[in-house]
Design a protein around this motif. Structure first.
Motif, PDB file in Angstrom:
ATOM      1  N   PRO A 139       0.845  -1.211   0.000  1.00  0.00           N
ATOM      2  CA  PRO A 139       0.000   0.000   0.000  1.00  0.00           C
ATOM      3  C   PRO A 139       0.881   1.264   0.000  1.00  0.00           C
ATOM      4  N   ILE A 140       0.566   2.168  -0.952  1.00  0.00           N
ATOM      5  CA  ILE A 140       1.281   3.435  -1.062  1.00  0.00           C
ATOM      6  C   ILE A 140       0.319   4.535  -0.651  1.00  0.00           C
ATOM      7  N   GLU A 141       0.723   5.346   0.369  1.00  0.00           N
ATOM      8  CA  GLU A 141      -0.119   6.410   0.894  1.00  0.00           C
ATOM      9  C   GLU A 141       0.634   7.733   0.822  1.00  0.00           C
ATOM     10  N   LYS A 142      -0.158   8.790   0.607  1.00  0.00           N
ATOM     11  CA  LYS A 142       0.397  10.137   0.548  1.00  0.00           C
ATOM     12  C   LYS A 142       0.007  10.891   1.803  1.00  0.00           C
ATOM     13  N   HIS A 143       1.003  11.419   2.480  1.00  0.00           N
ATOM     14  CA  HIS A 143       0.777  12.234   3.663  1.00  0.00           C
ATOM     15  C   HIS A 143       0.960  13.699   3.301  1.00  0.00           C
ATOM     16  N   ASP A 144       1.120  14.520   4.243  1.00  0.00           N
ATOM     17  CA  ASP A 144       1.159  15.961   3.981  1.00  0.00           C
ATOM     18  C   ASP A 144       2.324  16.329   3.074  1.00  0.00           C
ATOM     19  N   LYS A 145       3.518  15.907   3.423  1.00  0.00           N
ATOM     20  CA  LYS A 145       4.697  16.289   2.646  1.00  0.00           C
ATOM     21  C   LYS A 145       5.545  15.104   2.235  1.00  0.00           C
ATOM     22  N   TYR A 146       5.099  13.892   2.403  1.00  0.00           N
ATOM     23  CA  TYR A 146       5.918  12.738   2.055  1.00  0.00           C
ATOM     24  C   TYR A 146       4.993  11.592   1.688  1.00  0.00           C
ATOM     25  N   TRP A 147       5.620  10.515   1.103  1.00  0.00           N
ATOM     26  CA  TRP A 147       4.918   9.296   0.697  1.00  0.00           C
ATOM     27  C   TRP A 147       5.471   8.128   1.512  1.00  0.00           C
ATOM     28  N   THR A 148       4.587   7.093   1.719  1.00  0.00           N
ATOM     29  CA  THR A 148       5.007   5.891   2.468  1.00  0.00           C
ATOM     30  C   THR A 148       4.576   4.663   1.691  1.00  0.00           C
ATOM     31  N   ILE A 149       5.337   3.578   1.866  1.00  0.00           N
ATOM     32  CA  ILE A 149       4.989   2.262   1.330  1.00  0.00           C
ATOM     33  C   ILE A 149       5.133   1.266   2.480  1.00  0.00           C
ATOM     34  N   ARG A 150       4.009   0.635   2.785  1.00  0.00           N
ATOM     35  CA  ARG A 150       3.916  -0.275   3.938  1.00  0.00           C
ATOM     36  C   ARG A 150       4.402   0.432   5.194  1.00  0.00           C
ATOM     37  N   GLY A 151       4.066   1.708   5.305  1.00  0.00           N
ATOM     38  CA  GLY A 151       4.379   2.483   6.489  1.00  0.00           C
ATOM     39  C   GLY A 151       5.788   3.014   6.542  1.00  0.00           C
ATOM     40  N   LEU A 152       6.611   2.752   5.517  1.00  0.00           N
ATOM     41  CA  LEU A 152       7.984   3.220   5.514  1.00  0.00           C
ATOM     42  C   LEU A 152       8.073   4.488   4.672  1.00  0.00           C
ATOM     43  N   ASN A 153       8.692   5.519   5.215  1.00  0.00           N
ATOM     44  CA  ASN A 153       8.788   6.824   4.550  1.00  0.00           C
ATOM     45  C   ASN A 153       9.921   6.792   3.514  1.00  0.00           C
ATOM     46  N   VAL A 154       9.622   7.329   2.292  1.00  0.00           N
ATOM     47  CA  VAL A 154      10.614   7.452   1.225  1.00  0.00           C
ATOM     48  C   VAL A 154      10.574   8.893   0.715  1.00  0.00           C
ATOM     49  N   LEU A 155      11.671   9.603   0.909  1.00  0.00           N
ATOM     50  CA  LEU A 155      11.751  10.983   0.448  1.00  0.00           C
ATOM     51  C   LEU A 155      12.108  11.044  -1.044  1.00  0.00           C
ATOM     52  N   SER A 156      12.282  12.254  -1.527  1.00  0.00           N
ATOM     53  CA  SER A 156      12.675  12.435  -2.932  1.00  0.00           C
ATOM     54  C   SER A 156      14.137  12.033  -3.123  1.00  0.00           C
ATOM     55  N   ILE A 157      14.570  11.940  -4.373  1.00  0.00           N
ATOM     56  CA  ILE A 157      15.933  11.495  -4.668  1.00  0.00           C
ATOM     57  C   ILE A 157      16.956  12.458  -4.101  1.00  0.00           C
ATOM     58  N   ASP A 158      16.669  13.755  -4.158  1.00  0.00           N
ATOM     59  CA  ASP A 158      17.624  14.726  -3.632  1.00  0.00           C
ATOM     60  C   ASP A 158      17.772  14.584  -2.129  1.00  0.00           C
ATOM     61  N   MET A 159      16.676  14.291  -1.429  1.00  0.00           N
ATOM     62  CA  MET A 159      16.728  14.158   0.025  1.00  0.00           C
ATOM     63  C   MET A 159      17.345  12.825   0.440  1.00  0.00           C
ATOM     64  N   LEU A 160      17.141  11.756  -0.369  1.00  0.00           N
ATOM     65  CA  LEU A 160      17.693  10.456   0.001  1.00  0.00           C
ATOM     66  C   LEU A 160      19.212  10.471  -0.003  1.00  0.00           C
ATOM     67  N   GLY A 161      19.821  11.280  -0.835  1.00  0.00           N
ATOM     68  CA  GLY A 161      21.268  11.339  -0.870  1.00  0.00           C
ATOM     69  C   GLY A 161      21.871  12.024   0.335  1.00  0.00           C
ATOM     70  N   ARG A 162      21.046  12.722   1.143  1.00  0.00           N
ATOM     71  CA  ARG A 162      21.573  13.458   2.306  1.00  0.00           C
ATOM     72  C   ARG A 162      20.970  12.980   3.637  1.00  0.00           C
ATOM     73  N   GLN A 163      20.374  11.754   3.667  1.00  0.00           N
ATOM     74  CA  GLN A 163      19.702  11.294   4.894  1.00  0.00           C
ATOM     75  C   GLN A 163      20.720  10.733   5.903  1.00  0.00           C
TER      76      GLN A 163
END
Length: 478
Positions: free
Chosen positions: A329-353
């Motif tokens: 299940p993919i859900e959209k929250h206020d400013k981010y997306w989750t898959i099975r409850g796990l948060n995945v940011l944009s590509i630019d943000m993932l490189g700096r996590q």
């Protein structure tokens, strides 16, 4: 009496001309055999047409120029020479200065290009004096830039130059001695005898004119007959030539007619063969039309069967995609997306996590690649990337289109996880390859919308695929 009358008339004519008639008995001391010109002049008259050559020595000219003879004060030349390129020109006109009855004229040198007068000198033939007989072998140097003319076999020049150069002896030695004029006395008996001879000569002249006229008429008649004969021969020759040409043309046309007959026969045979081929083609077309009609009768049932199978396949695909939505299940929250409850940011943000979130991020990325592999198998969409160990936290990608140095070398691996001891640029390259794979999947299904994919979110692309496959292209945005 007639002779005396003619003699009296001749005597009156001589008296009008200024001659004195002597009596029959003249004194013994008076010379009767010498004659004097009627105008009383002893010097011969020199004209331009008597000049056979014209020469100039010492002209300081190097470019090409013409020599011209013209009247004084006029631009139009009477005669013009060829181009000279020498300082000592000698002009010998081919036909002489024929027709030129002037004795005063101007000699000038004209530039061949600009037509400007470079040198000119006036010359009066009545005033020239003898210079020499041969200009080439003469011992004295000729005058410089002064025209010399050849009259008969002697060269003449201006007397001014002879006086300046102290050469009067040369001209005086070459100039012939002129005889002194003597008045001639005429007897009346000589005049009467001359009148009789003139009458006889006039009668002979008249007779010669009559004979010449008769001879001319006979010659003209003969020439006319010859001209008519020549015309008849020419007409006959032209007729024979034309007849030969016409016979040759007839032969050529006969050959062409034979060739055309042969071609017509071949065309007739070819037309018969084409008619037979067309008839055969019509029969084959009729058979094919009948077969097509029979086949078309069974196409309806075949189409209905294929459509039923396609609907069944589509329903099965949608059911399996729905199950994929339940598993991931993919859900959209206020400013981010989750898959099975796990948060995945944009590509630019993932490189700096933070490294503490590495396990959750790598697991979510494993879910995304496993969902992508599952959807590609359900919908039969080939992927541009190779995915290995999909569904776990240690998934990695390979680009089969990457250029490698060795032909047999394996493509490089790009991990979808990071940590200590791993190169961060390879993780960022794996994220870009995954994004390109999702975009290629959308493009192959016709759902690619660049305006909605500018955020760079991987889960938004995956959610767009599921939504378009379940609800169609006109589905509301998520």
């Amino acid at each position: 009496l007639a002779g005396r009358a003619a003699g009296g008339a001749m005597l009156a004519t001589l008296q009008t001309l200024g001659l004195k008639a002597a009596k029959d008995k003249a004194p013994a001391s008076t010379p009767l055999d010498e004659a004097r010109p009627l105008n009383g002049s002893t010097a011969p008259r020199r004209l331009l047409r008597h000049v056979s050559q014209l020469a100039v020595r010492g002209l300081d000219l190097r470019a090409g120029y013409f020599l011209e003879v013209a009247m004084q004060g006029t631009e139009e030349p009477l005669e013009r020479s060829d181009i000279f390129r020498t300082a000592n020109p000698t002009w010998v006109p081919p036909c002489g200065f024929s027709g030129c009855r002037q004795h005063v004229f101007e000699v000038r040198a004209v530039d061949a290009r600009s037509q400007k007068t470079l040198w000119s000198q006036a010359l009066d033939l009545s005033q020239v004096q003898p210079f020499c007989e041969d200009l080439e072998t003469h011992g004295h140097s000729p005058p410089l830039a002064v025209p010399l003319v050849q009259l008969s076999k002697q060269w003449f020049t201006l007397p001014v130059w002879l006086e300046k150069n102290g050469s009067p002896a040369i001209s005086s030695t070459l100039e012939p001695r002129r005889p002194r004029g003597v008045v001639k006395q005429v007897k009346a008996s000589d005049v009467c005898g001359a009148g009789d001879r003139i009458s006889e000569m006039l009668d002979g002249l008249h007779q010669h004119k009559v004979e010449s006229s008769a001879l001319r008429d006979a010659m003209e008649c003969c020439l006319t007959e010859r001209h008519a004969l020549r015309q008849r021969r020419q007409r006959r020759l032209s007729t024979e030539t034309r007849l030969r040409l016409l016979r040759h043309a007839v032969d050529i046309r006969r050959k062409n007619v034979e060739i055309l007959k042969a071609e017509l026969s071949e065309a007739h045979d070819s037309s018969n063969n084409q008619d037979a081929q067309r008839q055969q083609a019509r029969e084959e077309l009729a058979r094919a039309t009948e077969e097509q009609r029979l086949v078309a009768a069974g196409l309806t049932s075949t189409y209905i069967s294929l459509k039923s199978l396609w609907l069944q396949l589509r329903c099965r695909q949608m059911r399996m995609i729905h199950e994929v939505c339940q598993v991931y299940p993919i859900e959209k929250h206020d400013k981010y997306w989750t898959i099975r409850g796990l948060n995945v940011l944009s590509i630019d943000m993932l490189g700096r996590q933070d490294l503490r979130e590495e396990e959750n991020v790598s697991t979510a990325l494993g879910y995304i690649v496993h969902m992508l592999v599952t959807l590609s198998g359900i919908l039969e969409v080939p992927l541009r990337i190779n995915i290995h160990q999909a569904g776990c936290s240690r998934s990695f990608l390979c680009d089969p289109h990457e250029a490698v140095e060795a032909i047999t070398a394996a493509p490089r691996e790009f991990p979808l996880y990071y940590g200590r001891g791993l190169e961060k640029p390879r993780f960022e390259a794996a994220l870009r390859l995954l994004r390109d794979g999702l975009h290629q999947f959308l493009y192959s299904r016709g759902y690619l919308d660049e305006r909605r994919l500018r955020s760079g979110s991987l889960l938004e692309c995956a959610k767009l695929i599921l939504t378009r496959e379940l609800f169609g292209v006109q589905s509301p945005p998520t």
